[in-house]
Design an enzyme around this catalytic site. Structure first.
Site, PDB file in Angstrom:
ATOM      1  N   SER A 137      -7.911   4.400  -9.944  1.00 15.78           N
ATOM      2  CA  SER A 137      -8.081   4.238  -8.300  1.00 15.78           C
ATOM      3  C   SER A 137      -9.246   5.511  -8.541  1.00 15.78           C
ATOM      4  O   SER A 137      -9.065   7.144  -9.347  1.00 15.78           O
ATOM      5  CB  SER A 137      -7.249   5.665  -7.670  1.00 15.78           C
ATOM      6  OG  SER A 137      -8.115   6.172  -6.170  1.00 15.78           O
ATOM      7  N   TYR A 162       0.389  11.856  -4.574  1.00 19.66           N
ATOM      8  CA  TYR A 162      -0.250  10.555  -4.870  1.00 19.66           C
ATOM      9  C   TYR A 162      -1.648  10.550  -5.753  1.00 19.66           C
ATOM     10  O   TYR A 162      -0.937   9.708  -7.094  1.00 19.66           O
ATOM     11  CB  TYR A 162      -0.597   9.742  -4.270  1.00 19.66           C
ATOM     12  CG  TYR A 162      -1.390   8.287  -3.794  1.00 19.66           C
ATOM     13  CD1 TYR A 162      -0.487   7.140  -4.719  1.00 19.66           C
ATOM     14  CD2 TYR A 162      -2.768   8.397  -4.024  1.00 19.66           C
ATOM     15  CE1 TYR A 162      -1.329   6.013  -4.738  1.00 19.66           C
ATOM     16  CE2 TYR A 162      -3.699   7.401  -4.091  1.00 19.66           C
ATOM     17  CZ  TYR A 162      -3.156   6.331  -4.601  1.00 19.66           C
ATOM     18  OH  TYR A 162      -3.662   4.784  -4.925  1.00 19.66           O
ATOM     19  N   LYS A 166      -1.413   9.133 -10.005  1.00 21.57           N
ATOM     20  CA  LYS A 166      -3.058   8.642 -10.662  1.00 21.57           C
ATOM     21  C   LYS A 166      -3.328   9.281 -11.524  1.00 21.57           C
ATOM     22  O   LYS A 166      -3.680   8.638 -12.645  1.00 21.57           O
ATOM     23  CB  LYS A 166      -4.079   8.146  -9.886  1.00 21.57           C
ATOM     24  CG  LYS A 166      -3.930   7.119  -8.560  1.00 21.57           C
ATOM     25  CD  LYS A 166      -2.820   5.857  -9.554  1.00 21.57           C
ATOM     26  CE  LYS A 166      -2.352   4.618  -8.441  1.00 21.57           C
ATOM     27  NZ  LYS A 166      -1.549   4.030  -9.040  1.00 21.57           N
TER      28      LYS A 166
HETATM   29  N1  UFG Z   1      -9.900   5.412   7.906  1.00 24.41           N
HETATM   30  C1  UFG Z   1     -10.273   5.583   9.826  1.00 24.41           C
HETATM   31  N2  UFG Z   1      -9.604   5.846  10.388  1.00 24.41           N
HETATM   32  C2  UFG Z   1      -8.373   4.980   9.727  1.00 24.41           C
HETATM   33  C3  UFG Z   1      -8.124   4.511   8.976  1.00 24.41           C
HETATM   34  C4  UFG Z   1      -8.734   5.277   7.878  1.00 24.41           C
HETATM   35  O1  UFG Z   1     -11.117   6.058  10.363  1.00 24.41           O
HETATM   36  O2  UFG Z   1      -6.987   4.717  10.809  1.00 24.41           O
HETATM   37  C5  UFG Z   1     -11.503   6.572   7.601  1.00 24.41           C
HETATM   38  C6  UFG Z   1     -11.216   7.058   6.401  1.00 24.41           C
HETATM   39  O3  UFG Z   1     -11.389   8.148   7.515  1.00 24.41           O
HETATM   40  C7  UFG Z   1     -12.471   7.091   5.431  1.00 24.41           C
HETATM   41  C8  UFG Z   1     -12.379   5.157   5.312  1.00 24.41           C
HETATM   42  O4  UFG Z   1     -11.525   5.279   7.113  1.00 24.41           O
HETATM   43  O5  UFG Z   1     -12.958   7.553   5.607  1.00 24.41           O
HETATM   44  C9  UFG Z   1     -11.123   4.495   4.056  1.00 24.41           C
HETATM   45  O6  UFG Z   1     -10.405   5.267   4.937  1.00 24.41           O
HETATM   46  P1  UFG Z   1      -8.660   4.254   3.944  1.00 24.41           P
HETATM   47  O7  UFG Z   1      -7.133   5.731   4.168  1.00 24.41           O
HETATM   48  O8  UFG Z   1      -8.985   3.398   4.541  1.00 24.41           O
HETATM   49  O9  UFG Z   1      -8.968   4.364   2.102  1.00 24.41           O
HETATM   50  P2  UFG Z   1      -9.415   6.194   1.785  1.00 24.41           P
HETATM   51  O10 UFG Z   1     -10.600   5.573   0.836  1.00 24.41           O
HETATM   52  O11 UFG Z   1      -8.686   7.261   2.570  1.00 24.41           O
HETATM   53  O12 UFG Z   1      -8.289   5.455   0.660  1.00 24.41           O
HETATM   54  C10 UFG Z   1      -8.457   4.769  -0.604  1.00 24.41           C
HETATM   55  C11 UFG Z   1      -7.372   4.273  -1.243  1.00 24.41           C
HETATM   56  C12 UFG Z   1      -6.456   5.023  -2.223  1.00 24.41           C
HETATM   57  C13 UFG Z   1      -7.554   5.930  -2.594  1.00 24.41           C
HETATM   58  C14 UFG Z   1      -8.611   7.068  -1.987  1.00 24.41           C
HETATM   59  C15 UFG Z   1      -9.613   7.308  -2.935  1.00 24.41           C
HETATM   60  O13 UFG Z   1      -6.399   3.791  -0.334  1.00 24.41           O
HETATM   61  O14 UFG Z   1      -4.746   4.871  -2.758  1.00 24.41           O
HETATM   62  O15 UFG Z   1      -9.305   5.632  -1.478  1.00 24.41           O
HETATM   63  O16 UFG Z   1      -9.550   6.891  -3.400  1.00 24.41           O
HETATM   64  F1  UFG Z   1      -6.386   7.287  -3.194  1.00 24.41           F
END
Ligand code: UFG
Length: 351
Positions: A137, A162, A166
């Protein structure tokens, strides 16, 4: 991978093959002509995905698919799989993946994700199979100093268990190659996989309240939830919301097929970023999904979520030059396919 004449002779074990990325990858592998064995304990996936895979690939290709319901940590079950099938390579998806939950349950996360990997590679070694593709990831890059991220960008301390799993599994697999040069390891660092199969038959189906943005937005679109919660609008980005490199799950699936083809008859350890190279903000995603579903999706601005980085996106030059792989789809297509899946399956596979 063992020396084989063609993909028709190649059998791939896919752990976690009933999950979101795994199932889409299985479709691509079957369409390419591989024989596929899925090992999945269905702890966070549905057996119904197997019927959907059949529907997409057709009965002939589906005959090359075997499903074994087992925990990857169960060495006896894995041994039986390796005894029955001549496994040439493994794609290892199986693992817990919820960032927030990992903070609450570190023992479960370390034990499951690292434990099942160690069990898997031990059984692989005992059966002389030393080719593995691992689902890593972009989380291993932590809060980046510079963008875009290349494979040379430094790994940073993870901010949750998590992420550490990775991070550590990458190190464990790299150590195998140091100890025994016959190992053949490919670490694929995914950015943010979204979208669904264009048929609308397969997609992301998280249990409970989605942690990730896209499934949450899709559930708002279908009326299961009231409004999108935007976690922070005061980041140093053009519109203040977090920026990520979203990649269509079918592009990601193709990336695995490209890695598998490339690694055949090689040894060593290689890392590839799989992203699009383009950053998209949370508000841009909501806008794109609204266009896809034909209605303005409501959202509310909330405080930042702990552990979130401001922005990340990939430099995918290495995957293009070495694997001959490049993402094909943009945000509009990702949202279109995600909406097609969600609107046809409002309650996921169990609906
Ligand atoms: N976000 C919101 N509202 C939500 C969910 C997310 O505003 O309900 C925002 C987060 O703050 C972020 C973006 O949307 O700015 C993306 O969030 P995600 O949770 O969809 O994804 P992440 O980038 O946080 O996480 C992903 C993968 C993880 C990994 C991470 C870092 O899901 O497995 O990228 O690479 F660890």
């Amino acid at each position: 991978m063992a020396k084989t004449e063609s993909v028709q002779d190649t059998c791939v074990l896919v752990t976690g093959g009933c999950g979101f990325i795994g199932s889409h990858t299985v479709v691509v592998l079957l369409e390419r002509g591989y024989e596929v064995v899925i090992v999945d304990d269905l702890s966070n996936s549905s057996e119904k995905v197997l019927d959907r895979i059949d529907q997409i690939v057709g009965d002939d290709a589906a005959q090359r698919l075997t499903f074994v319901r087992a925990d990857v940590a169960d060495k006896d079950a894995l041994d039986a799989v390796f005894d029955e099938f001549q496994i040439d390579a493994v794609i290892h998806f199986a693992g817990y993946k919820a960032v927030g939950e990992s903070v609450e349950k570190p023992i479960e996360y370390y034990s499951n994700n690292i434990g099942n990997t160690l069990a898997l590679v031990d059984v692989m070694r005992n059966h002389g199979c030393k080719s593995i593709v691992f689902s890593s990831s972009a989380t291993v890059y932590g809060d980046p100093d510079a963008l875009p991220l290349t494979e040379e960008s430094p790994k940073k301390p993870a901010t949750n268990p998590y992420g550490w799993t990775k991070w550590m599994i990458e190190e464990i697999l790299a150590s195998l190659v140091v100890a025994d040069p016959e190992w053949n390891v490919v670490l694929l660092r995914y950015f943010n996989p979204i979208g669904a199969h264009a048929s609308g038959l397969m997609g992301e189906d998280p249990k409970g309240i989605p942690n990730n943005l896209l499934p949450y937005v899709a559930q708002v679109a279908v009326g299961r939830r009231d409004a999108v919660h935007v976690f922070g609008d005061d980041y140093n980005t053009p519109d203040g919301t977090g920026v990520r490199d979203y990649i269509h799950v079918m592009d990601l699936a193709e990336g695995h097929a490209a890695a598998l083809a490339w690694m055949a008859n090689k040894t060593g350890c290689e890392v590839f970023n799989l992203g699009t190279g383009t950053g998209t903000s949370v508000l841009e995603i909501i806008k794109a999904f609204s266009a896809a579903c034909g209605r303005e999706l409501p959202y509310v601005i909330e405080p930042r979520r702990a552990g979130d980085v401001t922005a990340n996106y990939a430099d995918c030059t290495k995957a293009r030059e070495v694997l001959g792989w490049e993402a094909q789809y943009g945000i509009a297509e990702m949202c279109r396919d995600s909406w097609n899946w969600q609107s046809n399956n409002p309650n996921g596979y169990e609906g």
